[in-house]
Design an enzyme around this catalytic site. Structure first.
Site, PDB file in Angstrom:
ATOM      1  N   CYS A   1      19.987  42.896 -56.398  1.00  0.00           N
ATOM      2  CA  CYS A   1      19.242  42.811 -55.144  1.00  0.00           C
ATOM      3  C   CYS A   1      17.797  42.376 -55.355  1.00  0.00           C
ATOM      4  O   CYS A   1      17.223  41.667 -54.528  1.00  0.00           O
ATOM      5  CB  CYS A   1      19.315  44.131 -54.391  1.00  0.00           C
ATOM      6  SG  CYS A   1      18.662  45.539 -55.306  1.00  0.00           S
TER       7      CYS A   1
ATOM      8  N   CYS B   1     -23.760  35.883 -44.971  1.00  0.00           N
ATOM      9  CA  CYS B   1     -24.283  37.236 -44.891  1.00  0.00           C
ATOM     10  C   CYS B   1     -23.520  38.035 -43.850  1.00  0.00           C
ATOM     11  O   CYS B   1     -23.227  37.550 -42.754  1.00  0.00           O
ATOM     12  CB  CYS B   1     -25.777  37.190 -44.553  1.00  0.00           C
ATOM     13  SG  CYS B   1     -26.514  38.822 -44.274  1.00  0.00           S
TER      14      CYS B   1
ATOM     15  N   CYS C   1     -22.352  44.517 -52.201  1.00  0.00           N
ATOM     16  CA  CYS C   1     -22.544  45.923 -52.545  1.00  0.00           C
ATOM     17  C   CYS C   1     -21.224  46.670 -52.459  1.00  0.00           C
ATOM     18  O   CYS C   1     -20.619  46.753 -51.379  1.00  0.00           O
ATOM     19  CB  CYS C   1     -23.575  46.564 -51.609  1.00  0.00           C
ATOM     20  SG  CYS C   1     -23.905  48.303 -52.001  1.00  0.00           S
TER      21      CYS C   1
ATOM     22  N   CYS D   1     -27.681  38.360 -47.361  1.00  0.00           N
ATOM     23  CA  CYS D   1     -28.763  37.505 -47.844  1.00  0.00           C
ATOM     24  C   CYS D   1     -29.857  38.415 -48.391  1.00  0.00           C
ATOM     25  O   CYS D   1     -29.798  39.639 -48.237  1.00  0.00           O
ATOM     26  CB  CYS D   1     -29.291  36.619 -46.708  1.00  0.00           C
ATOM     27  SG  CYS D   1     -30.076  37.538 -45.372  1.00  0.00           S
TER      28      CYS D   1
ATOM     29  N   HIS E   1     -30.639  48.442 -47.265  1.00  0.00           N
ATOM     30  CA  HIS E   1     -30.701  49.471 -48.301  1.00  0.00           C
ATOM     31  C   HIS E   1     -31.989  50.279 -48.272  1.00  0.00           C
ATOM     32  O   HIS E   1     -32.275  51.048 -49.198  1.00  0.00           O
ATOM     33  CB  HIS E   1     -30.481  48.828 -49.676  1.00  0.00           C
ATOM     34  CG  HIS E   1     -29.059  48.385 -49.884  1.00  0.00           C
ATOM     35  ND1 HIS E   1     -28.626  47.130 -49.577  1.00  0.00           N
ATOM     36  CD2 HIS E   1     -27.955  49.065 -50.355  1.00  0.00           C
ATOM     37  CE1 HIS E   1     -27.327  47.016 -49.845  1.00  0.00           C
ATOM     38  NE2 HIS E   1     -26.900  48.177 -50.318  1.00  0.00           N
TER      39      HIS E   1
ATOM     40  N   HIS F   1      17.002  49.886 -53.669  1.00  0.00           N
ATOM     41  CA  HIS F   1      17.618  48.666 -53.127  1.00  0.00           C
ATOM     42  C   HIS F   1      16.555  47.788 -52.473  1.00  0.00           C
ATOM     43  O   HIS F   1      15.799  48.235 -51.616  1.00  0.00           O
ATOM     44  CB  HIS F   1      18.700  49.029 -52.118  1.00  0.00           C
ATOM     45  CG  HIS F   1      19.394  47.839 -51.540  1.00  0.00           C
ATOM     46  ND1 HIS F   1      20.091  46.937 -52.319  1.00  0.00           N
ATOM     47  CD2 HIS F   1      19.497  47.383 -50.263  1.00  0.00           C
ATOM     48  CE1 HIS F   1      20.591  45.991 -51.539  1.00  0.00           C
ATOM     49  NE2 HIS F   1      20.238  46.242 -50.286  1.00  0.00           N
TER      50      HIS F   1
END
Length: 707
Positions: free
Chosen positions: A359, A536, A547, A565, A573, A615
Site C-alpha cells: 500500500c 518587511c 527574528c 526592514c 524590538h 495502511h
C-alpha cells in the site's frame, strides 16, 4: 511492405479518437508497424452493417471476442460501450449469462429485477457481412415479496448489455441465501443459452433450450461474520424483498437516533435514496439515488464474496478477474486530464492493485503519476533509457494513465527490481520508497537544495518536519508547520523547489504529534528562499532582518515568519516583551531596490498520503477545479481469503474535500473535524505526507530552479 492478412476473425472497439471512439469493428489486416486495417460497423438504424474501412493504431483499440462485439453493438451509445468495458467484472458476468439468471436492469426511470429468458439475435436484413447484434429477453419479477414471475405476454422486452447493472448467476446462488421472506428463490436448472434465431421488426421466435438437470445440495452458509466497518461490502434486503449491494461509507448515530446506523453507497441507483445526505445532514458524497441509511443490524456481509465451510475445504485459488490486456505502444501517455479522470479512474478495480504490504508503494505511485503534470517530465525522461527497472516503471505509469488499472503483478515486478528483498513483502514507509525511486530508479539529483546554519548545503528528496509541540497550536496548518520547522532549524531553500514532499511530525502508525493537521492548498515559500528578496512584515519595504523569537508572538500573527526592514526591526524590538530578542541579518541581493515589491513564490498541493493502522491511502487532485479530488485505496476490499484471494482497489470521487478546503484559513482552524464528512476527517486525522508542486518549473531539472 504488404500488410499481413489476419489469420482468424478478430473484433475490436476503438477506445481513443474523437470521431471513432466507441465504434465496433473487425480486423481485416495488420501491418508490422503497429497499425491495422479495420472494417467499422454502422450504428443507429443500420447497426451491424459494415460501414467503411479505416486505418487504426493498435494501441487505440481494445480486442473483443465475437460474442462481446455482438453484445456491445446493441448498445446504441458509444460512450456507454466504453463505460461498460471499464467494469470488467460486470461485463464478464454479462457475457456469461445463462437462462434464468437473475439480473437487475434499467427500466424507464427505475430498476427492476428479472430473469434472463433468451439471448436474441437482432437483425435488420440478411447479409453475410453483417454482425448480428445480441440482446437479452428479460422477464420481470413481481415485487410482492414472493418473487413470482410477472405474467407477461410475449414478446418479452429486450435489454442491451448496458441496461444490466447487476448479475446473480443461477448456478452461484446457494439455497442458504435467503430473501426477505426467508424462502430460497425457486430456479430451473438449465444449460447455457448458446444461440437464438433472428429477430425481425415485428416478430420473434424463441428456440427451445435443451436443459440438463443440475443437482444443488441443500446447504446453509456457515460463515463467521467479521465486524462491519467503513469500507465493508454489505447486502441489504429491500422492502420488495430484493437484495441490494453496496459499500459502507459512514458509521455512526445520526440525529434523532440512539443506535448505530450505516450509510451505504449502493452499486446502482434506487429511487428514494440520496447522494449522501440524511435529514439535511451530509455524511458522505456519492452519485444521486445511491446513498442508503439504515440501522447497522439490517446489514449483512456481501454473500457474493463468502462461501460455506464445506466449500472452503475444496476451494481452488481465486484468480484476479480478467482486465483488458494492456499493450505498451512505446509512446508516453500524458497525465489523465480533468475531463477524463472520473470515467477512467473512478470505481472498483481501478487504480493500482495492492498485494502483500504494497500500500505504501501503490499510494505513492498513484499520487505522483496519475494526474499531476509536475512529474510528467519524469515519464519523458524514462524514454531515454532501456534499463529494465525504468522500463517497468514506465509501463506501470502508461498503463495507469491509459487504462485506469494496474494489476498487482506489474507492481510486484517493480518491487523485485528495487534492489532489496524487503521491498517484496515487508511493510515500509513512503519516504524510503521515494528516495529509492528518485535516486536509484530515475537517477535524479535531490529535489531539494537546503542551506543550513553556517552555510552548509545539503540535498534531500523529502522534507521532514521537526519542532517542539509547544511551539505551535493543537490543530496547525501545513504552512505553519513548515515555517516553524525551517526557522527553528535555520533551514532555507537555495532554489525554488519544483516538487516539495513534506513529511509530517509522526512516525508510521505509532506516534503523531498533532491529532489533526489542516492542509494548506497554497504554500507560500517566499520567506523560506535563501537570498531571495523579501518584504518587511510591517511596512512592505525590502526586509533585512528576521527574528525567530517573534514567530509565536500572539500580537503579530503567531506562526508566521517575521522579517523586517532596518527601521521596523528597531521599532518593534523596543517593546519590553521583545527587547531580549536577537534578530539576525538576511542575505539581501545587492541589485534590489529598498522599495521594490517582492514577488510571491508559492506552490500548489496536488496529493496527500495518509496512514491508518499501518495502511496507506492517498488523496489526489486531478484538475484545477477546487472540487477535483480523488480518494484511492489499493486494498479497499478483498475477494477470497488471505491464501487464495485478491485485493480490490478502489477510487472514489471526493468533492467534499474541495468543499472543506474552499473555506478561509480562519474558518478552517475553527472547524470541528469530528463533524466533517468521513473522508475529510480521515485526511485531517491521518495525514502523513503532503505533496506540492510549482507549476512554473519543470521537475526534470530540479537544480536549475528559480532562485
Amino acid at each position: 511492405m504488404e500488410p499481413k492478412t489476419a489469420v482468424s476473425e478478430k473484433f475490436f472497439i476503438v477506445k481513443r479518437g474523437k470521431s471513432r471512439k466507441g465504434c465496433i469493428g473487425r480486423v481485416e489486416a495488420e501491418t508490422p508497424h503497429g497499425e491495422m486495417i479495420g472494417l467499422l460497423y454502422s450504428g443507429g438504424s443500420n447497426a451491424g452493417t459494415p460501414k467503411k474501412g479505416a486505418v487504426l493504431k493498435k494501441e487505440d483499440t481494445h480486442p473483443l471476442t465475437r460474442h462481446q462485439a455482438q453484445l456491445l453493438l446493441f448498445v446504441s451509445s458509444p460512450s456507454k460501450r466504453l463505460e461498460l468495458l471499464c467494469s470488467p467484472q460486470l461485463f464478464l458476468a454479462i457475457c456469461g449469462l445463462s437462462q434464468d439468471d437473475l439480473v437487475v436492469v434499467k427500466h424507464r426511470k427505475g430498476y427492476l429485477p428479472g430473469l434472463v429468458k433468451n439471448l436474441m439475435q437482432v437483425v435488420k436484413k440478411e447479409c453475410k457481412e453483417d454482425l448480428h447484434m445480441l440482446a437479452f429477453e428479460v422477464e420481470f419479477l413481481e415485487g410482492d415479496g414472493d418473487h413470482k414471475v410477472s405474467p407477461m405476454k410475449p414478446p418479452l422486452p429486450l435489454f442491451s448489455a448496458a441496461d444490466i447493472i447487476q448479475v446473480v448467476p443461477a448456478n452461484s446462488v446457494p439455497l442458504g441465501l435467503h430473501w426477505r421472506d426467508g424462502k430460497g428463490l425457486n430456479r430451473k436448472a438449465v444449460t447455457r443459452v448458446k444461440s437464438m434465431p433472428s429477430v425481425g421488426c415485428h416478430a420473434r421466435q424463441i428456440t427451445e433450450t435443451h436443459t440438463q438437470p443440475r443437482v444443488i445440495q441443500n446447504r446453509q452458509l456457515s460463515i463467521s461474520h467479521a465486524p462491519l466497518e467503513v469500507g465493508s461490502m454489505v447486502e441489504v434486503a429491500s422492502n420488495s424483498g430484493i437484495i441490494v449491494y453496496g459499500v459502507i461509507r459512514w458509521l455512526g448515530t445520526p440525529g434523532g437516533q440512539t443506535d448505530e446506523w450505516a450509510g451505504i453507497e449502493l452499486d446502482y441507483e434506487v429511487n428514494g435514496c440520496s447522494d449522501g445526505i440524511h435529514k439535511d445532514q451530509r455524511y458522505f458524497t456519492c452519485k444521486g439515488n445511491r446513498a442508503l441509511f439504515i440501522p447497522i443490524t439490517k446489514c449483512s456481509p456481501d454473500s457474493r464474496f463468502v462461501c460455506s465451510s464445506t466449500e472452503r475445504e475444496t476451494l481452488k485459488p481465486i484468480k484476479t478477474p480478467p482486465v483488458p490486456l494492456y499493450e505498451d505502444s512505446g509512446e508516453d501517455a500524458p497525465p489523465v486530464p480533468e475531463t477524463e479522470a472520473l470515467p477512467l479512474l473512478v470505481g472498483r478495480m481501478k487504480g493500482i492493485q495492492g498485494h502483500i504490504n504494497s500500500c505504501y508503494l501503490d499510494a505513492t505511485l498513484f499520487s505522483l503519476f496519475s494526474s499531476s503534470a509536475a512529474v510528467d517530465c519524469i515519464c519523458r525522461k524514462l524514454a531515454d533509457t532501456e534499463r529494465p527497472i525504468t522500463c517497468t516503471l514506465r509501463a506501470i505509469v502508461n498503463c495507469l494513465r491509459r487504462q485506469g488499472f494496474v494489476p498487482a503483478e506489474s507492481v510486484m515486478n517493480l518491487r523485485k527490481q528495487l534492489g532489496c528483498d524487503t521491498f517484496r513483502k515487508d511493510e515500509k514507509d513512503p519516504e524510503e520508497f521515494i528516495t529509492v525511486l528518485f535516486q536509484k530508479v530515475l537517477c535524479m539529483e535531490p529535489l531539494l537544495k537546503l542551506r543550513s546554519e553556517g552555510g552548509i548545503s545539503q540535498g534531500a528528496y523529502t522534507l521532514q518536519i521537526f519542532l517542539e509541540k509547544e511551539q505551535i497550536r493543537q490543530m496547525p496548518t501545513v504552512q505553519q508547520l513548515l515555517d516553524t520547522s525551517c526557522l527553528s532549524a535555520d533551514l532555507k531553500f537555495e532554489t525554488m523547489p519544483s516538487c516539495l514532499i513534506i513529511q509530517m511530525p509522526r512516525f508510521g502508525n505509532k506516534y503523531k504529534m498533532f491529532p489533526y493537521i489542516i492542509p494548506s492548498v497554497e504554500l507560500d515559500v517566499t520567506d523560506l528562499l535563501y537570498s531571495s528578496p523579501r518584504e518587511c512584515f510591517i511596512c512592505g519595504h525590502l526586509a533585512e532582518f528576521e527574528c525567530l523569537q517573534c514567530l509565536p508572538d500572539r500580537k503579530l500573527q503567531p506562526g508566521r515568519i517575521k522579517q523586517f526592514c532596518t527601521t521596523c526591526c528597531t521599532q518593534m524590538h523596543r517593546h519590553p516583551a521583545r527587547c531580549g530578542h536577537s534578530p539576525r541579518a538576511l542575505t539581501v541581493p545587492a541589485d534590489v531596490a529598498a522599495d521594490a515589491p517582492a514577488a510571491k513564490r508559492s506552490m500548489q498541493l496536488f496529493a496527500v498520503l495518509c496512514i491508518q493502522t499501518s495502511h496507506y491511502v492517498s488523496f489526489v487532485k486531478y484538475g484545477p477545479a477546487p472540487h477535483s479530488w480523488l480518494f484511492f485505496d489499493s486494498m479497499a476490499d478483498r475477494c477470497g481469503d488471505d491464501q487464495s484471494g485478491y485485493n480490490i482497489p478502489e477510487i472514489r470521487a471526493c468533492p467534499e474535500l474541495g468543499d472543506f478546503l474552499c473555506q478561509s484559513e480562519e474558518e478552517l482552524v475553527r472547524a470541528n473535524p469530528s463533524q466533517t464528512p468521513e473522508l475529510v476527517r480521515r485526511l485531517l486525522c491521518d495525514s502523513y505526507m503532503f505533496l506540492y508542486h510549482n507549476p512554473a518549473t519543470a521537475l526534470s531539472n530540479p537544480n536549475n530552479g528559480e532562485p
